[in-house]
Design a protein around this motif. Structure first.
Motif, PDB file in Angstrom:
ATOM      1  N   GLN A   1      24.351 -39.711  83.467  1.00 16.03           N
ATOM      2  CA  GLN A   1      23.182 -40.187  82.734  1.00 16.03           C
ATOM      3  C   GLN A   1      22.275 -40.915  83.703  1.00 16.03           C
TER       4      GLN A   1
ATOM      5  N   MET B   1      16.347 -36.961  59.782  1.00 15.98           N
ATOM      6  CA  MET B   1      17.400 -37.036  60.802  1.00 15.98           C
ATOM      7  C   MET B   1      16.866 -36.660  62.178  1.00 15.98           C
ATOM      8  N   GLU B   2      15.871 -35.812  62.236  1.00 16.82           N
ATOM      9  CA  GLU B   2      15.214 -35.508  63.506  1.00 16.82           C
ATOM     10  C   GLU B   2      14.512 -36.759  64.030  1.00 16.82           C
TER      11      GLU B   2
ATOM     12  N   GLU C   1      17.064 -38.996  65.470  1.00 19.24           N
ATOM     13  CA  GLU C   1      17.467 -38.504  66.791  1.00 19.24           C
ATOM     14  C   GLU C   1      16.441 -38.900  67.848  1.00 19.24           C
TER      15      GLU C   1
ATOM     16  N   ARG D   1      16.926 -42.523  68.591  1.00 17.07           N
ATOM     17  CA  ARG D   1      18.105 -42.728  69.439  1.00 17.07           C
ATOM     18  C   ARG D   1      17.753 -42.446  70.895  1.00 17.07           C
ATOM     19  N   ARG D   2      17.003 -41.399  71.132  1.00 12.97           N
ATOM     20  CA  ARG D   2      16.638 -41.042  72.506  1.00 12.97           C
ATOM     21  C   ARG D   2      15.686 -42.062  73.102  1.00 12.97           C
TER      22      ARG D   2
ATOM     23  N   GLU E   1      17.802 -45.032  73.983  1.00 13.65           N
ATOM     24  CA  GLU E   1      18.637 -44.724  75.139  1.00 13.65           C
ATOM     25  C   GLU E   1      17.807 -44.783  76.412  1.00 13.65           C
TER      26      GLU E   1
ATOM     27  N   MET F   1      27.086 -37.049  75.834  1.00 16.14           N
ATOM     28  CA  MET F   1      25.671 -37.226  75.465  1.00 16.14           C
ATOM     29  C   MET F   1      25.295 -36.152  74.464  1.00 16.14           C
ATOM     30  N   MET F   2      24.643 -36.545  73.404  1.00 12.90           N
ATOM     31  CA  MET F   2      24.301 -35.583  72.347  1.00 12.90           C
ATOM     32  C   MET F   2      23.227 -34.612  72.835  1.00 12.90           C
ATOM     33  N   GLY F   3      23.264 -33.440  72.287  1.00 17.48           N
ATOM     34  CA  GLY F   3      22.231 -32.447  72.583  1.00 17.48           C
ATOM     35  C   GLY F   3      20.981 -32.740  71.783  1.00 17.48           C
ATOM     36  N   ASP F   4      20.116 -31.743  71.649  1.00 17.01           N
ATOM     37  CA  ASP F   4      18.819 -31.976  71.014  1.00 17.01           C
ATOM     38  C   ASP F   4      18.910 -32.069  69.507  1.00 17.01           C
ATOM     39  N   ALA F   5      19.859 -31.375  68.870  1.00 16.46           N
ATOM     40  CA  ALA F   5      19.894 -31.321  67.408  1.00 16.46           C
ATOM     41  C   ALA F   5      20.420 -32.635  66.853  1.00 16.46           C
TER      42      ALA F   5
ATOM     43  N   MET G   1      22.830 -34.998  64.594  1.00 18.18           N
ATOM     44  CA  MET G   1      24.286 -34.939  64.491  1.00 18.18           C
ATOM     45  C   MET G   1      24.700 -34.247  63.196  1.00 18.18           C
TER      46      MET G   1
END
Lengths: 229, 136
Positions: free
Chosen positions: A9, A101-102, A105, A108-109, A112, B1-5, B7
């Motif tokens: 990472q 949920m997108e 995500e 979250r990114r 991070e 590490m999670m991918g793009d989609a 969870m």
């Protein structure tokens, strides 16, 4: 020939440097080798900023070391550098649960990328999931063509989120909290979300501005614990 | 590490069969139980509960990383159905952030939660002793 595979990472500022052995095997007039330890210490002095600057710096150091001795092998240097993420990001989403949920995500990114800890990221994600669902289910009534907006901002000591939709006026913060302690299934449905959100945020504010519902959420970030002595 | 989609939610259902009384169904959940994934769980549980003899459900949440109020509503609806059959719903292996969500909404008085598989096994063993008259 076997190649090892690894996943790492990169944090903002980290760089990956690829080089050919014309670098480490550069000779000086006394036939000393540039070598790997010198490569590491010269890289440690590379300027911050873009990858091109790291390449120029390293190349200059190798040439300065060689001090005119004939080049022993091809020299190629490739640098990839992770840049500082922007402190602000705005995105639009349609009014569906999948898009909520997108959005989570993306949050979250964002967290991070800004080095926000796992626990704080989780708290923010839960708050966004609950309030985003609220917007989709109630303000937009799950009409997929409706759009709502998410803005994320990194302050030195907090993450701020703003949600904006153009549904009818609805202030989720004004709803009374459900009675806790009674068995979950005996209560009125709904209202649980706001309880979870309040417990995971430091600040939750609603404003009606023109045609828009605006929800502001703030989670303060704990300072990073000191490293080992 | 999670991918793009985002969870996903993975649902694994195991049911003990071939016993005189209907055994418990164990539902292992992995990933995220949220506004997008909870309808799927609701459907699977509805199908499971269409068998009126099923009175005991065990949710193994060892691999569940995220739960929102949408997930809690599914659990609560299931519990209501099962309670009407004089059965129960049990939860095991809650991760700290999942436990915290249960505690915030004070769902715990309504649900039975076990910290570990060992604790759950002890509970089952004790129930068996009571049932066979070895314990009061």
């Amino acid at each position: 020939m076997e190649f090892k595979r690894t996943d790492i990472q990169l944090q903002p500022g980290d760089a990956i440097v690829l080089y050919t052995d014309g670098v480490t095997e550069a000779f000086d007039p006394d036939s000393a080798l540039y070598g790997y330890p010198r490569l590491l210490s010269d890289l440690a002095e590379a300027p911050p900023g873009d990858a091109a600057g790291v390449v120029s710096h390293l190349l200059a150091r190798v040439k300065s070391f060689a001090a005119g001795a004939p080049q022993s092998d091809d020299i190629a240097i490739l640098v990839l550098r992770a840049l500082e993420p922007a402190p602000h990001r705005e995105l639009s989403f349609r009014a569906t649960p999948q898009e909520v949920m997108e959005a989570v995500e993306q949050l979250r990114r964002f967290c991070e990328g800004h080095g926000v800890g796992a626990r704080e990221t989780h708290c923010l994600s839960l708050a966004l999931e609950e309030m985003g669902s609220n917007i989709v289910n109630h303000a937009c009534c799950r009409r997929a063509e409706e759009v709502w907006r998410l803005a994320m901002h990194r302050d030195p000591d907090a993450i701020r989120i703003e949600l904006c939709d153009q549904g009818p006026p609805f202030d989720p913060t004004a709803q009374p909290e459900p009675e806790l302690g009674a068995a979950l299934e005996d209560r009125e449905p709904g209202g649980l979300g706001i309880v979870l959100v309040r417990r995971n945020l430091d600040c939750l504010e609603y404003e009606r501005k023109g045609d828009c519902n605006i929800l502001r959420m703030v989670r303060r970030l704990l300072p990073s614990p000191p490293g080992p002595a | 590490m999670m991918g793009d989609a985002a969870m996903p939610l993975n649902i694994t259902i195991k049911q003990e069969t071939g016993r005189i009384h209907e055994g418990p169904a164990t539902i292992a959940l992995s990933g995220s139980l949220d506004t997008a994934t909870s309808p799927d769980l609701e459907k699977r549980l509805s199908a499971l509960l269409s068998n009126a003899k099923l009175t005991e459900l065990v949710f193994d949440l060892a691999e569940l990383q995220f739960i929102s109020s949408a997930g809690l509503r599914v659990f609560s609806a299931v519990r209501k159905t099962v309670r009407e059959r004089n059965g129960q719903v049990l939860f095991i292996n809650l991760r700290p952030q999942i436990q915290e969500v249960f505690e915030i909404v004070k769902s715990l008085p309504g649900f039975q939660v076990f910290a570990s598989v060992q604790e759950f096994d002890d509970y089952l063993a004790k129930r068996q002793r009571i049932a066979s008259g070895k314990e009061g």
